[in-house]
Enzyme design. Structure first.
Site, mmCIF file in Angstrom:
data_model
loop_
_atom_site.group_PDB
_atom_site.id
_atom_site.type_symbol
_atom_site.label_atom_id
_atom_site.label_comp_id
_atom_site.label_asym_id
_atom_site.label_seq_id
_atom_site.Cartn_x
_atom_site.Cartn_y
_atom_site.Cartn_z
ATOM 1 N N GLU A 86 56.133 105.509 -38.683
ATOM 2 C CA GLU A 86 55.278 106.187 -39.652
ATOM 3 C C GLU A 86 54.561 105.161 -40.517
ATOM 4 O O GLU A 86 53.915 105.511 -41.492
ATOM 5 C CB GLU A 86 56.087 107.149 -40.502
ATOM 6 N N CYS A 118 60.207 110.370 -40.219
ATOM 7 C CA CYS A 118 61.416 109.750 -39.663
ATOM 8 C C CYS A 118 61.897 110.424 -38.387
ATOM 9 O O CYS A 118 62.816 109.920 -37.730
ATOM 10 C CB CYS A 118 62.532 109.754 -40.701
ATOM 11 N N HIS A 243 70.575 111.376 -40.458
ATOM 12 C CA HIS A 243 69.452 110.564 -40.935
ATOM 13 C C HIS A 243 69.774 110.096 -42.353
ATOM 14 O O HIS A 243 70.153 110.911 -43.211
ATOM 15 C CB HIS A 243 68.150 111.380 -40.910
#
Ligand code: CAA
Length: 423
Positions: A86, A118, A243
């Site tokens: 990103e 992400c 995450h």
């Protein structure tokens, strides 16, 4: 269970750790914040800082080149290169195109970037798995690279959660590191303004509270969906990888799944968290947020830390990308650590890195901004040979210039004597 999809996954994994870091106690002091807020409240200890001669291309190269070398991968066998990022360096040209050239991959190779904050590396991994499952591609390998620099404004609440780094994964029908379990997908998407980066900004924008709520909403949805699809519950997982934008977020996520499993008032015990999450979450404490690589550096951390003890373990993995798209899935670690032992590079990278003082951290940021403008090549080139095997040398005529130790652009050497480093 479909045999065609049952034996697919990650054959090899490698991590690039930037050579510098900032200790969050130093950042807390300058920001006038109690260091316990960063260390305990957010769970962050140190954050990786790239040098001005690094960008997502060079970091991706470091991870991928190490993977090709350490696992002795035949470049000709790689038919797909997908980069999740990103913090891409160009609105049109993918990081994958630069990497394809710098890595000397075969011409017979599909190259592209994926983007969804992400989640992007998971999107790339999913595409690679689908590609590997096609009968025509049997025996071939796909290379998935997650590479990002997480950068927020100086002094902002997001600043202590910054990080950088890259993870390279070889995807194939020889899943020595991780074999995905072929249960039906559990995904979630919702248009939400929780974290974004407009094209004109080098720094991410974020609504912190909205982002945490959105993350947990997506986790809850996908956890329920996956539990329904697979019949798996908390106790069926040896380890859980969530995450990790900052380590404390993993605690919040774990608490949420424990409550989904055992009732709203449930508080997970320390020993339970230690067993399920601790073997992986330490990497986030050391590196900060790797954005697209965040989930996969946890996988690398788990394999490196547990070695044989990870063999055969069932993992639950939660990938979240702001904006948002998320997914929960499960996988089994391969049976023999000999396939990854000594080849991942995470702990070795952490041992090699150097601590920066706060002023140098600011200087690196300023130099990175300067080098990302057209004409910077003349200034940036003085840094050539900065100890990196591959360097971003600035921009000349709107084109990015890179050099590796084996392929130095003639101009870089010619001009280096009279060039000046911009800070
Ligand atoms: N000692 C110990 N703990 C302290 C403390 C002290 N002196 N002072 C504060 N704390 C604790 C707080 O109680 C709080 O803990 P809880 O969350 O358990 O309540 C914690 O430290 C953080 O304090 P604040 O909530 O006051 O922190 P903040 O508002 O300044 O910033 C943040 C927190 C919003 C997460 C900010 O870091 C941020 O914006 N980060 C970037 C966005 C992000 O990472 N979002 C995560 C979900 S989105 C995602 O996952 C995608 C992605 O990668 C970006």
């Amino acid at each position: 269970m479909n045999e065609a999809t049952a034996a697919l996954g990650i054959e090899a994994i490698s991590v690039y750790v930037p050579r510098h870091y900032l200790d969050l106690r130093d950042l807390a002091e300058v920001n006038g914040v109690d260091p316990r807020k960063y260390n305990d409240g957010l769970g962050c200890l140190r954050m990786a800082i790239p040098s001005p001669y690094e960008d997502p291309v060079t970091m991706g190269w470091e991870a991928a080149a190490a993977l090709l070398e350490n696992y002795r991968v035949d470049r000709e066998g790689i038919g797909l290169l997908a980069v999740g990022t990103e913090s891409g360096v160009d609105a049109a040209k993918p990081v994958a195109a630069y990497l394809h050239g710098l890595l000397d991959l075969s011409r017979s190779c599909r190259t592209f970037d994926t983007k969804h904050a992400c989640y992007s590396a998971t999107a790339a991994l999913r595409h690679a798995l689908g590609w590997c499952s096609l009968p025509a591609n049997r025996g071939r390998q796909a290379l998935v690279v997650a590479t990002d620099i997480a950068r927020y404004p100086v002094g902002s609440p997001g600043e202590p959660t910054q990080g950088a780094g890259a993870v390279a994964m070889l995807v194939s029908d020889r899943p020595h590191c991780l074999q995905l379990e072929p249960y039906p997908e559990a995904v979630y998407a919702e248009q939400v303004m929780d974290f974004w980066r407009p094209n004109y900004s080098a720094e991410a924008m974020v609504d912190g509270r909205v982002s945490v709520d959105s993350y947990l909403r997506a986790l809850e949805y996908t956890w329920r969906q996956y539990a329904g699809n697979s019949g798996l519950g908390l106790d069926d997982y040896d380890h859980l990888l969530f995450h990790a934008p900052f380590a404390k977020m993993v605690h919040k996520a774990y608490r949420r799944v424990c409550q989904l499993q055992a009732g709203a008032g449930t508080e997970p015990g320390a020993a339970q968290f230690e067993r399920h999450c601790l073997p992986a979450v330490w990497a986030c404490q050391e590196l900060g947020n790797l954005y697209s690589g965040s989930l996969y550096v946890l996988l690398a951390a788990l394999l490196e830390r547990l070695q044989e003890r990870a063999s055969g373990a069932r993992l639950g993995l939660f990938s979240y990308g702001s904006g948002c798209c998320a997914e929960f899935f499960s996988a089994r670690v391969g049976p023999r650590a000999v396939h990854w032992r000594g080849k991942i590079g995470l702990e070795a990278g952490l041992l090699r890195r150097q601590r920066l003082d706060y002023q140098t951290y600011l200087d690196f940021r300023a130099a990175a901004t300067a080098f990302n403008r057209d004409g910077s090549y003349w200034q940036a080139v003085a840094g050539w040979g900065n100890g990196q095997p591959v360097s971003f040398l600035g921009i000349r005529s709107h084109q990015r210039v890179y050099a590796t130790a084996t392929r130095q652009p003639a101009q870089a050497l010619e001009y280096s004597a009279r060039a000046r480093v911009v800070k």
